[in-house]
Design a protein around this motif. Structure first.
Motif, PDB file in Angstrom:
ATOM      1  N   GLY A  88       5.195  -6.123   4.741  1.00  0.00           N
ATOM      2  CA  GLY A  88       4.925  -5.371   3.313  1.00  0.00           C
ATOM      3  C   GLY A  88       4.755  -4.007   3.449  1.00  0.00           C
ATOM      4  N   GLY A  89       4.237  -3.540   4.522  1.00  0.00           N
ATOM      5  CA  GLY A  89       3.640  -2.136   4.750  1.00  0.00           C
ATOM      6  C   GLY A  89       5.220  -1.355   4.965  1.00  0.00           C
ATOM      7  N   ALA A  90       6.271  -2.198   5.483  1.00  0.00           N
ATOM      8  CA  ALA A  90       7.357  -1.353   5.732  1.00  0.00           C
ATOM      9  C   ALA A  90       8.060  -1.302   4.215  1.00  0.00           C
ATOM     10  N   LEU A  91       7.960  -2.203   3.500  1.00  0.00           N
ATOM     11  CA  LEU A  91       8.470  -2.367   2.096  1.00  0.00           C
ATOM     12  C   LEU A  91       7.792  -1.060   1.182  1.00  0.00           C
ATOM     13  N   VAL A  99       4.301   3.228  -8.651  1.00  0.00           N
ATOM     14  CA  VAL A  99       4.383   1.693  -8.695  1.00  0.00           C
ATOM     15  C   VAL A  99       3.611   0.909  -7.952  1.00  0.00           C
ATOM     16  N   LEU A 100       3.264   1.448  -6.720  1.00  0.00           N
ATOM     17  CA  LEU A 100       2.280   0.665  -5.714  1.00  0.00           C
ATOM     18  C   LEU A 100       0.677   0.935  -6.672  1.00  0.00           C
ATOM     19  N   THR A 101       0.301   1.852  -7.020  1.00  0.00           N
ATOM     20  CA  THR A 101      -1.104   1.923  -7.719  1.00  0.00           C
ATOM     21  C   THR A 101      -1.233   1.018  -8.930  1.00  0.00           C
ATOM     22  N   VAL A 102       0.054   0.950  -9.536  1.00  0.00           N
ATOM     23  CA  VAL A 102      -0.214   0.353 -10.867  1.00  0.00           C
ATOM     24  C   VAL A 102       0.048  -1.410 -10.440  1.00  0.00           C
ATOM     25  N   SER A 103       0.868  -1.694  -9.496  1.00  0.00           N
ATOM     26  CA  SER A 103       0.814  -3.135  -8.971  1.00  0.00           C
ATOM     27  C   SER A 103      -0.385  -3.647  -8.567  1.00  0.00           C
ATOM     28  N   PHE A 104      -1.128  -2.929  -7.615  1.00  0.00           N
ATOM     29  CA  PHE A 104      -2.436  -3.138  -7.314  1.00  0.00           C
ATOM     30  C   PHE A 104      -3.364  -3.478  -8.333  1.00  0.00           C
ATOM     31  N   ALA A 105      -3.365  -2.512  -9.353  1.00  0.00           N
ATOM     32  CA  ALA A 105      -4.238  -2.438 -10.336  1.00  0.00           C
ATOM     33  C   ALA A 105      -4.031  -3.787 -11.081  1.00  0.00           C
ATOM     34  N   VAL A 106      -2.803  -4.183 -11.266  1.00  0.00           N
ATOM     35  CA  VAL A 106      -2.566  -5.459 -12.052  1.00  0.00           C
ATOM     36  C   VAL A 106      -3.050  -6.680 -11.282  1.00  0.00           C
ATOM     37  N   VAL A 107      -2.602  -6.737 -10.039  1.00  0.00           N
ATOM     38  CA  VAL A 107      -2.894  -7.791  -9.188  1.00  0.00           C
ATOM     39  C   VAL A 107      -4.551  -7.984  -9.117  1.00  0.00           C
ATOM     40  N   ALA A 108      -5.191  -6.785  -9.019  1.00  0.00           N
ATOM     41  CA  ALA A 108      -6.687  -6.825  -8.789  1.00  0.00           C
ATOM     42  C   ALA A 108      -7.218  -7.268 -10.249  1.00  0.00           C
ATOM     43  N   GLY A 109      -6.799  -6.782 -11.343  1.00  0.00           N
ATOM     44  CA  GLY A 109      -7.174  -7.209 -12.836  1.00  0.00           C
ATOM     45  C   GLY A 109      -7.023  -8.807 -13.051  1.00  0.00           C
ATOM     46  N   VAL A 110      -5.771  -9.127 -12.596  1.00  0.00           N
ATOM     47  CA  VAL A 110      -5.619 -10.748 -12.829  1.00  0.00           C
ATOM     48  C   VAL A 110      -6.578 -11.630 -11.853  1.00  0.00           C
ATOM     49  N   ALA A 111      -6.887 -11.180 -10.789  1.00  0.00           N
ATOM     50  CA  ALA A 111      -7.604 -11.784  -9.875  1.00  0.00           C
ATOM     51  C   ALA A 111      -9.167 -12.011 -10.411  1.00  0.00           C
ATOM     52  N   ALA A 112      -9.562 -10.524 -11.032  1.00  0.00           N
ATOM     53  CA  ALA A 112     -10.981 -10.521 -11.391  1.00  0.00           C
ATOM     54  C   ALA A 112     -11.207 -11.525 -13.051  1.00  0.00           C
ATOM     55  N   GLY A 141      -1.674 -11.286   2.798  1.00  0.00           N
ATOM     56  CA  GLY A 141      -1.147 -10.292   3.859  1.00  0.00           C
ATOM     57  C   GLY A 141      -0.025  -9.571   3.010  1.00  0.00           C
ATOM     58  N   ALA A 142       0.825  -9.958   2.587  1.00  0.00           N
ATOM     59  CA  ALA A 142       2.165  -9.372   2.251  1.00  0.00           C
ATOM     60  C   ALA A 142       1.507  -8.494   0.882  1.00  0.00           C
ATOM     61  N   VAL A 143       0.781  -9.025   0.039  1.00  0.00           N
ATOM     62  CA  VAL A 143       0.174  -8.043  -0.915  1.00  0.00           C
ATOM     63  C   VAL A 143      -0.490  -6.870  -0.574  1.00  0.00           C
ATOM     64  N   THR A 144      -1.253  -7.161   0.534  1.00  0.00           N
ATOM     65  CA  THR A 144      -2.111  -6.115   1.223  1.00  0.00           C
ATOM     66  C   THR A 144      -1.200  -5.088   1.862  1.00  0.00           C
ATOM     67  N   GLY A 145      -0.318  -5.690   2.507  1.00  0.00           N
ATOM     68  CA  GLY A 145       0.707  -4.734   3.149  1.00  0.00           C
ATOM     69  C   GLY A 145       1.271  -3.753   2.210  1.00  0.00           C
ATOM     70  N   VAL A 146       1.923  -4.398   1.368  1.00  0.00           N
ATOM     71  CA  VAL A 146       2.525  -3.337   0.304  1.00  0.00           C
ATOM     72  C   VAL A 146       1.640  -2.509  -0.689  1.00  0.00           C
ATOM     73  N   LEU A 147       0.491  -3.015  -0.936  1.00  0.00           N
ATOM     74  CA  LEU A 147      -0.189  -2.145  -1.882  1.00  0.00           C
ATOM     75  C   LEU A 147      -1.238  -1.222  -0.730  1.00  0.00           C
ATOM     76  N   GLY A 148      -1.283  -1.551   0.233  1.00  0.00           N
ATOM     77  CA  GLY A 148      -2.289  -0.677   1.157  1.00  0.00           C
ATOM     78  C   GLY A 148      -3.568  -0.954   1.249  1.00  0.00           C
ATOM     79  N   VAL A 149      -4.300  -1.410   0.092  1.00  0.00           N
ATOM     80  CA  VAL A 149      -5.770  -1.646   0.019  1.00  0.00           C
ATOM     81  C   VAL A 149      -5.910  -3.089  -0.744  1.00  0.00           C
ATOM     82  N   GLY A 150      -7.015  -3.438  -0.557  1.00  0.00           N
ATOM     83  CA  GLY A 150      -7.506  -4.740  -1.293  1.00  0.00           C
ATOM     84  C   GLY A 150      -7.846  -6.094  -0.366  1.00  0.00           C
TER      85      GLY A 150
END
Length: 248
Positions: A88-91, A99-112, A141-150
């Motif tokens: 994910g980090g390579a991707l 795109v990464l920031t918005v993707s993380f915000a969406v994933v985090a919002g859905v989880a919340a 792991g894949a999500v964390t690797g792509v989005l960098g935090v979380g």
């Protein structure tokens, strides 16, 4: 306000979040290091890993003493995510930052929202299937690797919503996952640790460790359902902030 005072205040808040909620370290530490203490993004992420690793170990010991760490589940969960996180980090290097920031915000919002909508559950022990734990860990792991935090912010919802752990066990087990993941990430940045301003990072770590013990004591006084809702509201707030920051 001096850098030392800011480091102490920020460290205490981050330690409190990790100790009580089992997550929030990197999501809170990186912005604090950049916006309050003037670190560059690269140095801030390395410093955050040092801070989160040491603080998570402290909080992990405290929660383990009360029997709220599912060791087998946590280690399997963390180990399964290492490979996907690297891929994910390579991707992530191929995707625009917005795109990464918005993707993380969406994933985090859905989880919340999922945690906020969940019904109160009976605080009883559950049996976690190894295959399901590995699959959830790989996905995280894949999500964390792509989005960098979380790591912690997404691990707790996964441990509660996907694996069915009690909130208190999810908090303790999340700290184990964070520790393993942070150590793995920190190993790849060993050469940059010496570049850190330890006059700031040191007090930051000290305050975070003390805050983690206070957070652990706070978690013992609050019901698992209440902790879950507090965590979800905090996670949703971060998601909204990141979404606004990416769009504007």
């Amino acid at each position: 306000m001096s850098a030392l005072v800011l480091a102490l205040v920020a460290g205490a808040v981050i330690g409190l979040a990790l100790g009580a909620l089992g997550g929030g370290g990197s999501v809170l530490a990186v912005p604090a290091l950049i916006y309050l203490l003037g670190f560059t993004a690269v140095v801030a992420t390395t410093a955050s890993l040092v801070i989160v690793t040491l603080t998570s170990v402290t909080a992990l010991v405290a929660h383990a003493g009360d029997g709220h760490v599912r060791w087998r589940t946590g280690l399997l969960f963390a180990a399964a995510g290492i490979g996907p996180a690297m891929l994910g980090g390579a991707l992530a290097g191929q995707l625009p930052e917005a795109v990464l920031t918005v993707s993380f915000a969406v994933v985090a919002g859905v989880a919340a929202l999922r945690m906020l909508r969940s019904r109160r559950v009976v605080e009883s022990a559950v049996t976690v299937r190894p295959g399901r734990a590995a699959a959830a860990g790989a996905g995280l792991g894949a999500v964390t690797g792509v989005l960098g935090v979380g790591g912690g912010f997404l691990a707790v919802p996964a441990l509660v919503g996907v694996l069915g752990l009690r909130m208190r066990d999810a908090v303790g087990t999340s700290l184990l996952v964070i520790t393993v993941n942070s150590l793995a990430a920190l190993a790849t940045r060993a050469g940059t640790v010496e570049e850190l301003d330890w006059a700031v990072v040191g007090p930051f770590v000290g305050a975070a460790i003390l805050g983690a013990w206070d957070g652990k004591r706070l978690s013992a006084k609050v019901s698992g359902h209440t902790l879950q809702r507090i965590f979800a509201v905090l996670l949703l707030s971060v998601a909204v902030f990141m979404l606004i920051d990416a769009v504007l």
